[in-house]
Design an enzyme around this catalytic site. Structure first.
Site, PDB file in Angstrom:
ATOM      1  CE  LYS A   1     -10.264 -10.118   0.813  1.00  0.00           C
ATOM      2  NZ  LYS A   1     -11.280  -9.846  -0.580  1.00  0.00           N
TER       3      LYS A   1
ATOM      4  CG  ASN B   1       2.534  -2.630   4.871  1.00  0.00           C
ATOM      5  OD1 ASN B   1       3.396  -3.370   4.374  1.00  0.00           O
ATOM      6  ND2 ASN B   1       1.543  -3.235   5.524  1.00  0.00           N
TER       7      ASN B   1
ATOM      8  CG  HIS C   1     -25.520   5.148 -27.649  1.00  0.00           C
ATOM      9  ND1 HIS C   1     -25.960   5.985 -28.856  1.00  0.00           N
ATOM     10  CD2 HIS C   1     -26.380   4.740 -26.662  1.00  0.00           C
ATOM     11  CE1 HIS C   1     -27.247   6.294 -28.088  1.00  0.00           C
ATOM     12  NE2 HIS C   1     -27.638   5.480 -27.397  1.00  0.00           N
TER      13      HIS C   1
ATOM     14  CD1 TRP D   1       0.653  -6.741  -4.985  1.00  0.00           C
ATOM     15  CD2 TRP D   1       0.423  -4.563  -4.737  1.00  0.00           C
ATOM     16  NE1 TRP D   1      -0.207  -6.059  -5.951  1.00  0.00           N
ATOM     17  CE2 TRP D   1      -0.366  -4.778  -5.606  1.00  0.00           C
ATOM     18  CE3 TRP D   1       0.549  -2.969  -4.327  1.00  0.00           C
ATOM     19  CZ2 TRP D   1      -0.946  -4.111  -6.567  1.00  0.00           C
ATOM     20  CZ3 TRP D   1      -0.245  -2.086  -5.331  1.00  0.00           C
ATOM     21  CH2 TRP D   1      -0.829  -2.609  -6.258  1.00  0.00           C
TER      22      TRP D   1
ATOM     23  CD  GLU E   1     -11.427  -8.759  -8.825  1.00  0.00           C
ATOM     24  OE1 GLU E   1     -11.039  -7.846  -8.029  1.00  0.00           O
ATOM     25  OE2 GLU E   1     -12.475  -9.463  -8.836  1.00  0.00           O
TER      26      GLU E   1
HETATM   27  N1  HGA Z   1       6.601   1.079  -1.538  1.00  0.00           N
HETATM   28  C1  HGA Z   1       7.063  -0.021  -0.785  1.00  0.00           C
HETATM   29  C2  HGA Z   1       5.855  -0.837  -0.039  1.00  0.00           C
HETATM   30  C3  HGA Z   1       4.762  -1.016  -1.105  1.00  0.00           C
HETATM   31  C4  HGA Z   1       3.349  -1.487  -0.376  1.00  0.00           C
HETATM   32  O1  HGA Z   1       3.180  -0.866   0.705  1.00  0.00           O
HETATM   33  N2  HGA Z   1       2.507  -2.266  -1.081  1.00  0.00           N
HETATM   34  O2  HGA Z   1       1.392  -2.627  -0.591  1.00  0.00           O
HETATM   35  C5  HGA Z   1       7.627  -0.935  -1.982  1.00  0.00           C
HETATM   36  O3  HGA Z   1       7.407  -0.687  -3.131  1.00  0.00           O
HETATM   37  O4  HGA Z   1       8.309  -1.730  -1.429  1.00  0.00           O
END
Ligand code: HGA
Length: 610
Positions: free
Chosen positions: A605, A100, A506, A75, A490
């Site tokens: 999540k 991560n 307001h 992510w 979302e």
């Molecule tokens: N910084 C790293 C990993 C990102 C991450 O842990 N996301 O949950 C990247 O951007 O690849």
């Protein structure tokens, strides 16, 4: 959020890695990759943007084989969503890394590494981990030694797994601010960012602690703590009762999880509350001594859990006569705050790994809170391990990124806590009985509310072409309006805001026209008349309203207002019950709009980055 899986075995580990990644898919990600060392000690890698299925298709076309490997779902935080930025990252075709978290000083590390001759193939912060370790390898005794020397140079958060093609018997892993769990097999071992990924291969786990670095071979696990001392960590048998499994015939996990709410709320109450009241010992040994003393509560949470905390504030102050502040964790941790006497810090988190909430807990310990309690859904998670007291929500695995059953079980847990703290603080018997009765009838009320499914599905048609929506509530329904707006944002990508309805005049009244649907949550409580005046303010400006109301609240449908009657419910638990129709509304709007309901764009999540 990102997922990590690693394995070292005698057998080919490709399918273990892919299955592990699939089990982490629900957390939201944008690309996936795998790297393996084969029998000839060659390092291979396949990376794809999109779903794990894309990676699997690529591997079906050009199969890989290896008994040691690492895999990742990314992510993106640093660098766009591209194949090149997907993990694993390599250094000199020798070191492979998945990560991560965020290396905050990656820019200065990049400069140093560039001047040392390293070429960067990606825009990520992660690649600095690979090159730093490669650099350290030149003088290190082992991969473990190189990783220990490297982590000292990283600022920020990481859960990382490292593989060296020249040493295909060893994986080295390091944890600081991002969870990792070692899975123990027989003649094989595993690593993952979440035990869920490894349930098909083992149920025995070691949770790494902050600052741990571990060396994992097929037959051994060696852990060094943050001081570099060798340590033994406890082995846990997984308490996860059932596998998150399939959708049980539902079209989406989210709908399944919405429908599970009567059952999981019953589970949350079971063994803790009977018709007489709370059972003894439910907060653990010695908890009563702590809870007796509490005179102030500070709640810290993020997102949906923050809305649960906001609701709890109304309950704690109204029923338990305990003062309460609620704050978003990412704010709390970066401002000066004051600690009241006899103050309990409550953290709320589905995963127990929410980075900001965890950091807030650690800060609170330094600030000198009397004690800490976490309301959490994952046993063994970091918040559970690091808090003085924990209270599990028992929602079961929640797969949909947009939280549903985790929220209502959090509310159930927080109402039980209100009862407990109230009783420690002189709550009247009548008040206590009213809460006990309201809680005991709650699962049946939730079940009855789900009968509105069809009606809400039809109502959702009217939202599909809208770009904005306004949610209104008062008192303890204001956070429920906020949660309703968050859910709609979302998963349907409709811009939605929530206001305490007294605030309309307001500012937000300026937005009202027939293109801005206004959703009102209106149980029959003491604020009803005030709320009705706010409804008239909207009507007078040509707004179209959808009112979720108790029958006795006497709202009538007409040309500008559609009323959806909610089963009559005690006002104490009304916030929990009124959550369900708002969840269903968001769900059906998203289905009509054709969005990815379970994995909405850009979201993840278990938010393990700051
Ligand atoms: N910084 C790293 C990993 C990102 C991450 O842990 N996301 O949950 C990247 O951007 O690849």
């Amino acid at each position: 959020m990102c997922g990590i899986v690693g394995a070292i075995a005698e057998r080919n580990v490709v399918n273990i890695l892919l299955e592990g990644l699939k089990r982490l898919e629900y957390r939201g990600y944008d690309s996936a990759g795998v790297a393996l060392v084969d029998a000839d000690q060659k390092l291979h890698r396949v990376r794809r943007i999109g779903k794990v299925q894309e990676l699997q298709n690529a591997l079906a076309e050009s199969p890989l084989k290896g008994s040691i490997g690492i895999a990742h779902t990314r992510w993106a935080t640093h660098g766009g969503v591209t194949d090149k930025n997907a993990h694993p990252h390599f250094s000199s075709e020798q070191i492979a890394v998945v990560h991560n978290g965020i290396i905050e000083n990656y820019q200065s590390l990049r400069e140093i590494l560039r001047s040392d001759g390293y070429d960067f193939q990606s825009e990520t912060d992660t690649e600095t981990i690979a090159h730093t370790i490669h650099k350290e390898m030149k003088q290190a005794e082992s991969l473990l030694d190189a990783v220990c020397k490297s982590v000292k140079q990283f600022h920020g958060a990481y859960g990382t797994v490292v593989m060296d093609k020249n040493d295909p018997e060893t994986l080295v892993v390091a944890r600081s601010g991002s969870p990792l769990v070692i899975g123990l097999g027989i003649g094989e071992n595993f690593i993952a960012s979440d035990q869920l990924a490894l349930l098909p291969v083992t149920r025995r786990f070691i949770f790494l602690e902050e600052g741990d670095v571990a060396e994992i071979t097929r037959t051994s696990v060696r852990i060094l703590d943050k001081n570099g001392e060798e340590v033994e960590r406890q082995i846990h048998d997984s308490e996860i009762e059932h596998d998150a499994g399939d959708k049980a015939g539902y079209r989406h996990y989210m709908l399944k999880e919405i429908y599970e709410q009567p059952i999981v709320v019953r589970n949350a109450l079971q063994g803790r509350l009977n018709s007489e009241g709370l059972l003894p010992g439910i907060y653990g040994d010695d908890a009563d001594m702590i809870l007796q003393k509490v005179r102030h509560v500070q709640i810290v949470a993020c997102g949906t859990s923050y809305h649960a905390g906001m609701t709890a504030r109304y309950w704690l102050e109204q029923y338990a006569n305990v003062s309460c502040n609620v704050e978003i964790a990412s704010e709390f941790r970066y401002r000066k705050s004051f600690v009241h006497d006899n103050s309990l810090l409550i953290t709320i988190s589905q995963s127990g790994e929410t980075a900001d909430t965890l950091a807030a807990l650690r800060l609170a310990k330094e600030l000198g809170y009397m004690s800490s309690l976490t309301v959490c859904n994952v046993p063994g998670s970091s918040l559970v391990r690091e808090s003085d007291l924990s209270f599990m929500t028992k929602a079961g695995a929640e797969i949909g990124v947009a939280s549903t059953k985790a929220f209502t079980t959090q509310l159930t847990a927080l109402l039980m806590l209100t009862l407990k703290l109230g009783q420690c603080n002189g709550m009247s018997k009548e008040q206590a009985n009213a809460i006990v009765n309201a809680l005991n009838t709650l699962p049946a009320k939730l079940e009855a509310t789900l009968n509105l499914d069809k009606e809400i599905g039809q109502l959702a048609e009217e939202f599909a072409d809208k770009h904005h929506a306004l949610f209104l509530g008062r008192g303890d329904q204001y956070p429920i309006a906020m949660e309703g707006a968050l859910k709609l944002k979302e998963i349907s990508y409709i811009h939605a805001e929530a206001y305490a309805s007294g605030e309309l005049k307001h500012g937000p009244l300026a937005l009202i026209d027939d293109e801005m649907p206004v959703i009102v949550v209106a149980p029959n409580n003491e604020l009803l008349e005030k709320l009705k005046s706010n409804v008239e303010e909207v009507r007078a400006r040509g707004g179209i309203m959808y009112v979720f109301a108790d029958k006795d609240a006497n709202f009538e449908s007409d040309a500008t207002m559609r009323v959806i009657n909610i089963p009559h419910v005690d006002e104490i638990v009304a916030p929990i019950v009124y959550t369900l129709p708002l969840q269903l509304l968001s769900y059906y709007v998203a289905v009509i709009k054709g969005t990815d309901v379970d994995q909405p764009r850009n979201l993840a999540k278990s938010v393990t980055v700051e």
